[in-house]
Scaffold this active site. Structure first.
Site, PDB file in Angstrom:
ATOM      1  N   HIS A  44      18.943  43.004  32.096  1.00  0.00           N
ATOM      2  CA  HIS A  44      17.969  43.903  32.705  1.00  0.00           C
ATOM      3  C   HIS A  44      16.582  43.675  32.094  1.00  0.00           C
ATOM      4  CE1 HIS A  44      21.053  47.026  34.390  1.00  0.00           C
ATOM      5  NE2 HIS A  44      21.220  45.816  34.856  1.00  0.00           N
ATOM      6  N   GLU A  46      14.471  45.557  30.426  1.00  0.00           N
ATOM      7  CA  GLU A  46      14.215  46.026  29.061  1.00  0.00           C
ATOM      8  C   GLU A  46      14.759  45.018  28.044  1.00  0.00           C
ATOM      9  OE1 GLU A  46      15.645  47.578  31.558  1.00  0.00           O
ATOM     10  OE2 GLU A  46      15.346  49.750  31.535  1.00  0.00           O
ATOM     11  N   CYS A  73      18.700  52.315  32.666  1.00  0.00           N
ATOM     12  CA  CYS A  73      20.024  52.735  33.141  1.00  0.00           C
ATOM     13  C   CYS A  73      20.815  53.397  32.015  1.00  0.00           C
ATOM     14  CB  CYS A  73      20.782  51.556  33.731  1.00  0.00           C
ATOM     15  SG  CYS A  73      21.207  50.291  32.542  1.00  0.00           S
ATOM     16  N   ARG A 182      11.641  35.774  54.903  1.00  0.00           N
ATOM     17  CA  ARG A 182      13.110  35.679  54.993  1.00  0.00           C
ATOM     18  C   ARG A 182      13.744  35.608  53.606  1.00  0.00           C
ATOM     19  NH1 ARG A 182      14.170  31.168  59.705  1.00  0.00           N
ATOM     20  NH2 ARG A 182      13.734  32.503  61.506  1.00  0.00           N
ATOM     21  N   LEU A 202      17.704  30.164  61.008  1.00  0.00           N
ATOM     22  CA  LEU A 202      17.577  31.429  60.256  1.00  0.00           C
ATOM     23  C   LEU A 202      17.676  31.211  58.745  1.00  0.00           C
ATOM     24  CD1 LEU A 202      19.687  33.915  62.464  1.00  0.00           C
ATOM     25  CD2 LEU A 202      17.276  33.289  62.668  1.00  0.00           C
ATOM     26  N   GLU A 278      15.041  39.545  63.922  1.00  0.00           N
ATOM     27  CA  GLU A 278      14.046  38.626  64.479  1.00  0.00           C
ATOM     28  C   GLU A 278      14.171  38.434  65.989  1.00  0.00           C
ATOM     29  OE1 GLU A 278      13.252  35.001  62.492  1.00  0.00           O
ATOM     30  OE2 GLU A 278      12.931  35.966  60.557  1.00  0.00           O
ATOM     31  N   GLY A 280      16.358  38.923  70.010  1.00  0.00           N
ATOM     32  CA  GLY A 280      15.345  39.071  71.056  1.00  0.00           C
ATOM     33  C   GLY A 280      14.976  40.516  71.314  1.00  0.00           C
ATOM     34  N   LEU A 284      16.003  44.051  69.383  1.00  0.00           N
ATOM     35  CA  LEU A 284      14.932  44.798  68.703  1.00  0.00           C
ATOM     36  C   LEU A 284      14.800  46.200  69.297  1.00  0.00           C
ATOM     37  CD1 LEU A 284      12.342  41.890  68.527  1.00  0.00           C
ATOM     38  CD2 LEU A 284      13.203  43.127  66.520  1.00  0.00           C
TER      39      LEU A 284
HETATM   40  N1  LIG Z   1       8.723  36.473  70.718  1.00  0.00           N
HETATM   41  C1  LIG Z   1       9.591  36.519  69.749  1.00  0.00           C
HETATM   42  O1  LIG Z   1       9.278  36.859  68.610  1.00  0.00           O
HETATM   43  C2  LIG Z   1      11.010  36.142  70.041  1.00  0.00           C
HETATM   44  C3  LIG Z   1      11.982  36.258  69.021  1.00  0.00           C
HETATM   45  C4  LIG Z   1      13.309  35.964  69.323  1.00  0.00           C
HETATM   46  C5  LIG Z   1      13.637  35.590  70.615  1.00  0.00           C
HETATM   47  N2  LIG Z   1      12.667  35.475  71.567  1.00  0.00           N
HETATM   48  C6  LIG Z   1      12.994  35.126  72.950  1.00  0.00           C
HETATM   49  O2  LIG Z   1      13.622  36.260  73.522  1.00  0.00           O
HETATM   50  C7  LIG Z   1      14.502  35.828  74.561  1.00  0.00           C
HETATM   51  C8  LIG Z   1      15.851  36.483  74.323  1.00  0.00           C
HETATM   52  O3  LIG Z   1      15.697  37.882  74.297  1.00  0.00           O
HETATM   53  P1  LIG Z   1      16.776  38.813  74.949  1.00  0.00           P
HETATM   54  O4  LIG Z   1      16.301  40.214  74.833  1.00  0.00           O
HETATM   55  O5  LIG Z   1      17.067  38.245  76.275  1.00  0.00           O
HETATM   56  O6  LIG Z   1      18.057  38.516  74.060  1.00  0.00           O
HETATM   57  P2  LIG Z   1      18.725  38.989  72.681  1.00  0.00           P
HETATM   58  O7  LIG Z   1      18.304  40.344  72.280  1.00  0.00           O
HETATM   59  O8  LIG Z   1      18.598  37.855  71.730  1.00  0.00           O
HETATM   60  O9  LIG Z   1      20.229  38.996  73.165  1.00  0.00           O
HETATM   61  C9  LIG Z   1      20.647  39.924  74.117  1.00  0.00           C
HETATM   62  C10 LIG Z   1      22.157  39.987  74.136  1.00  0.00           C
HETATM   63  O10 LIG Z   1      22.623  40.276  72.817  1.00  0.00           O
HETATM   64  C11 LIG Z   1      23.612  41.299  72.863  1.00  0.00           C
HETATM   65  N3  LIG Z   1      23.003  42.529  72.323  1.00  0.00           N
HETATM   66  C12 LIG Z   1      21.716  42.757  71.999  1.00  0.00           C
HETATM   67  N4  LIG Z   1      21.578  43.991  71.480  1.00  0.00           N
HETATM   68  C13 LIG Z   1      22.784  44.552  71.476  1.00  0.00           C
HETATM   69  C14 LIG Z   1      23.300  45.806  71.040  1.00  0.00           C
HETATM   70  N5  LIG Z   1      22.496  46.732  70.514  1.00  0.00           N
HETATM   71  N6  LIG Z   1      24.604  46.050  71.193  1.00  0.00           N
HETATM   72  C15 LIG Z   1      25.411  45.128  71.731  1.00  0.00           C
HETATM   73  N7  LIG Z   1      24.992  43.903  72.138  1.00  0.00           N
HETATM   74  C16 LIG Z   1      23.698  43.622  72.010  1.00  0.00           C
HETATM   75  C17 LIG Z   1      23.974  41.445  74.318  1.00  0.00           C
HETATM   76  O11 LIG Z   1      24.950  40.452  74.612  1.00  0.00           O
HETATM   77  P3  LIG Z   1      26.098  40.652  75.734  1.00  0.00           P
HETATM   78  O12 LIG Z   1      25.352  40.724  77.022  1.00  0.00           O
HETATM   79  O13 LIG Z   1      26.963  39.437  75.593  1.00  0.00           O
HETATM   80  O14 LIG Z   1      26.823  41.898  75.417  1.00  0.00           O
HETATM   81  C18 LIG Z   1      22.675  41.085  75.010  1.00  0.00           C
HETATM   82  O15 LIG Z   1      22.820  40.621  76.330  1.00  0.00           O
HETATM   83  C19 LIG Z   1      14.537  34.327  74.478  1.00  0.00           C
HETATM   84  O16 LIG Z   1      13.626  33.815  75.430  1.00  0.00           O
HETATM   85  C20 LIG Z   1      13.999  34.028  73.101  1.00  0.00           C
HETATM   86  O17 LIG Z   1      13.359  32.761  73.032  1.00  0.00           O
HETATM   87  C21 LIG Z   1      11.372  35.755  71.309  1.00  0.00           C
END
Ligand SMILES: NC(=O)c1ccc[n+]([C@@H]2O[C@H](COP(=O)([O-])OP(=O)(O)OC[C@H]3O[C@@H](n4cnc5c(N)ncnc54)[C@H](OP(=O)(O)O)[C@@H]3O)[C@@H](O)[C@H]2O)c1
Length: 352
Positions: A44, A46, A73, A182, A202, A278, A280, A284
Site C-alpha cells: 500500500h 503508506e 486501512c 481505455r 477494444l 463505446e 452503438g 448507449l
Molecule cells: N459514432 C460512434 O461513436 C460509434 C460507436 C460505435 C458504433 N458506431 C456505429 O453504430 C452502428 C451500430 O449501432 P447500433 O445502435 O445499430 O448497434 P449496437 O448498439 O452496437 O447493437 C445493437 C444490438 O445489440 C443488442 N443490444 C443493444 N443493447 C441492448 C440491450 N440493452 N439489451 C439487449 N440487447 C441489446 C441488440 O441485439 P439483438 O437485436 O441481437 O438482440 C441490438 O440489436 C454502426 O454503424 C457502428 O459503426 C458508432
C-alpha cells in the site's frame, strides 16, 4: 495532499479493484518520503512511503506528518493493516483526504490512529481525492461499477450512416485520447451490431487492457472477428451458451429488462470497478434510459456530415466542460446524481 493525488493517479488502470492512494511524509516542510499503491495486491501507499525514507532521515519519522489521500486501512487484506504500521512508525500527525467507504475500513483506520494518540485531520482536498477514486467509491457506495459512456457524433447530430456501416467521425487526436482512456478502465463494452460491423479490437496501446465485453444474444459475431481471437479476456454475453474457449468466456444471461443490471452485478463481483461503453447507439441509449451512467464523453466532429442514425440523447446530464481537439470538440458531461464532481484537478486527469 496535491502531491499524494499526483502519485496516486500514476496507478490508474493497475490498482483496481483497489483504490488509488498516494502518501507523502513531510518533516518541517521537507518531503522525506513518498509512495503510492502501484498495483493490485502489492504494498500500500503508506508502506511504500516509509520504505522510501533514507536511512539518515528515518530518525525524523516520529516528528513528521504523514499525508495520505485515503484513510489508512484497518484490516488484513492482501497486506497487513496500514494503520498499525503508521502507529509503529510513531508518526505524530496524519492528514487524510477521504474516509474509506469500504466496509472493512470505513472509519476504523482513523479510529485506530486516534486511539494511539495520533492527531488526525481529515477532509483535505476531499473533493479532488473523491473524484480520483470515483470508480472505487462507486462500487462501495452504489454497488455497481462506475460507468463512462463514450461516442463520436457529427455536428448535425448523427452517429452512423443509415446502413450502419463504419463511418470515421473522430480524428486522430480523439482516437489517441480514447486509447489512453481505455487503459484506465476495468471493462469495455459494445453492442452486437458494433461488434459485427466495426469488428473492433477494444484494446489499448497504453499497457492495461480492460476486460472486453460484447452483447451477442444469438452468437452472430463471426468466429474470424477480432474479439473472438485469442487475446485479452473477453466476455460474449449471450442467451445460448455458457463456457470458455481460450480467452473468450461465453456468458449466458437472460436478455430481459434486467440484463444490464445483472451484468453490472457480475462485473462488481469479479472486482471490475469501472466500465466504458463505446456504442452503438442502441446500447448507449439503453444505459442512458436506465439511468446507468456516471460520465459521458462526446466527440463532436466539425466537418463530417451524415444522415442516418441519430446520436444517443443524454438525459439528467450536467455539461461540465468542452475542449477543442483539432477539428473535433470534446464535450464532457456527468450524470446529475453523480456525487463526484471534477474540480480543476479532475478535468486535468482526463489527459487532455
Ligand atoms: N459514432 C460512434 O461513436 C460509434 C460507436 C460505435 C458504433 N458506431 C456505429 O453504430 C452502428 C451500430 O449501432 P447500433 O445502435 O445499430 O448497434 P449496437 O448498439 O452496437 O447493437 C445493437 C444490438 O445489440 C443488442 N443490444 C443493444 N443493447 C441492448 C440491450 N440493452 N439489451 C439487449 N440487447 C441489446 C441488440 O441485439 P439483438 O437485436 O441481437 O438482440 C441490438 O440489436 C454502426 O454503424 C457502428 O459503426 C458508432
Amino acid at each position: 495532499m496535491m502531491r499524494c493525488l499526483q502519485l496516486a493517479q500514476r496507478a490508474e488502470g493497475y490498482a483496481a479493484p483497489n483504490p488509488l492512494v498516494g502518501a507523502v511524509l513531510v518533516h518541517q516542510g521537507r518531503i522525506i518520503g513518498e509512495g503510492f499503491h502501484q498495483v493490485y495486491g502489492a504494498a500500500h501507499a503508506e508502506v511504500n512511503c516509509f520504505a522510501s525514507v533514507s536511512e539518515a532521515d528515518r530518525v525524523l519519522i516520529p516528528e513528521s506528518t504523514l499525508y495520505v489521500s485515503l484513510e489508512p486501512c484497518a484490516h488484513f487484506g492482501k497486506t497487513p493493516p496500514c494503520a498499525d504500521r503508521v502507529i509503529r512508525e510513531r508518526v505524530q500527525r496524519v492528514v487524510v483526504a477521504n474516509r474509506d467507504p469500504f466496509a472493512a475500513v470505513d472509519g476504523k483506520g482513523i479510529d485506530k490512529l486516534l486511539a494511539a494518540g495520533i492527531q488526525v485531520d481529515t477532509g483535505v482536498l476531499e473533493q479532488d481525492a473523491a473524484w480520483l477514486n470515483r470508480r472505487f467509491f462507486c462500487v462501495h457506495t452504489r454497488n455497481r461499477p462506475y460507468i463512462i459512456l463514450k461516442w463520436a457524433q457529427t455536428q448535425n447530430g448523427f452517429f452512423a450512416p443509415a446502413d450502419r456501416s463504419r463511418l470515421q467521425i473522430s480524428n486522430s487526436w480523439s482516437k489517441r485520447l480514447n486509447d489512453r482512456w481505455r487503459a484506465k478502465e476495468s471493462a469495455i463494452m459494445v453492442g452486437t451490431i458494433t461488434a459485427i460491423n466495426d469488428n473492433p479490437r477494444l484494446t489499448s496501446s497504453y499497457g492495461h487492457v480492460p476486460l472486453r465485453i460484447a452483447l451477442d444474444r444469438t452468437l452472430r459475431i463471426p468466429a474470424t472477428h477480432q474479439l473472438l481471437q485469442e487475446g485479452p479476456a473477453t466476455w460474449i454475453v449471450n442467451e445460448l451458451e455458457a463456457g470458455n474457449s481460450g480467452s473468450v468466456r461465453y456468458h449466458k444471461l437472460p436478455f430481459d429488462d434486467r440484463l444490464l443490471t445483472q451484468l453490472l452485478d457480475e462485473l462488481s463481483a469479479v472486482g471490475k470497478n469501472s466500465l466504458i461503453v463505446e456504442g452503438g447507439v442502441q446500447l448507449l441509449q439503453s444505459f442512458i434510459d436506465q439511468g446507468l451512467w456516471d460520465e459521458a464523453r462526446v466527440f463532436i466532429a466539425g466537418d463530417v456530415d451524415s444522415n442516418g442514425i441519430q446520436a444517443p440523447r443524454l438525459s439528467e446530464a450536467l455539461h461540465c466542460a468542452d475542449w477543442p481537439l483539432g477539428d473535433n470538440r470534446l464535450h464532457y458531461y456527468i450524470h446529475n446524481n453523480n456525487s463526484y464532481a471534477p474540480g480543476t484537478l479532475g478535468l486535468h486527469s482526463l489527459d487532455l
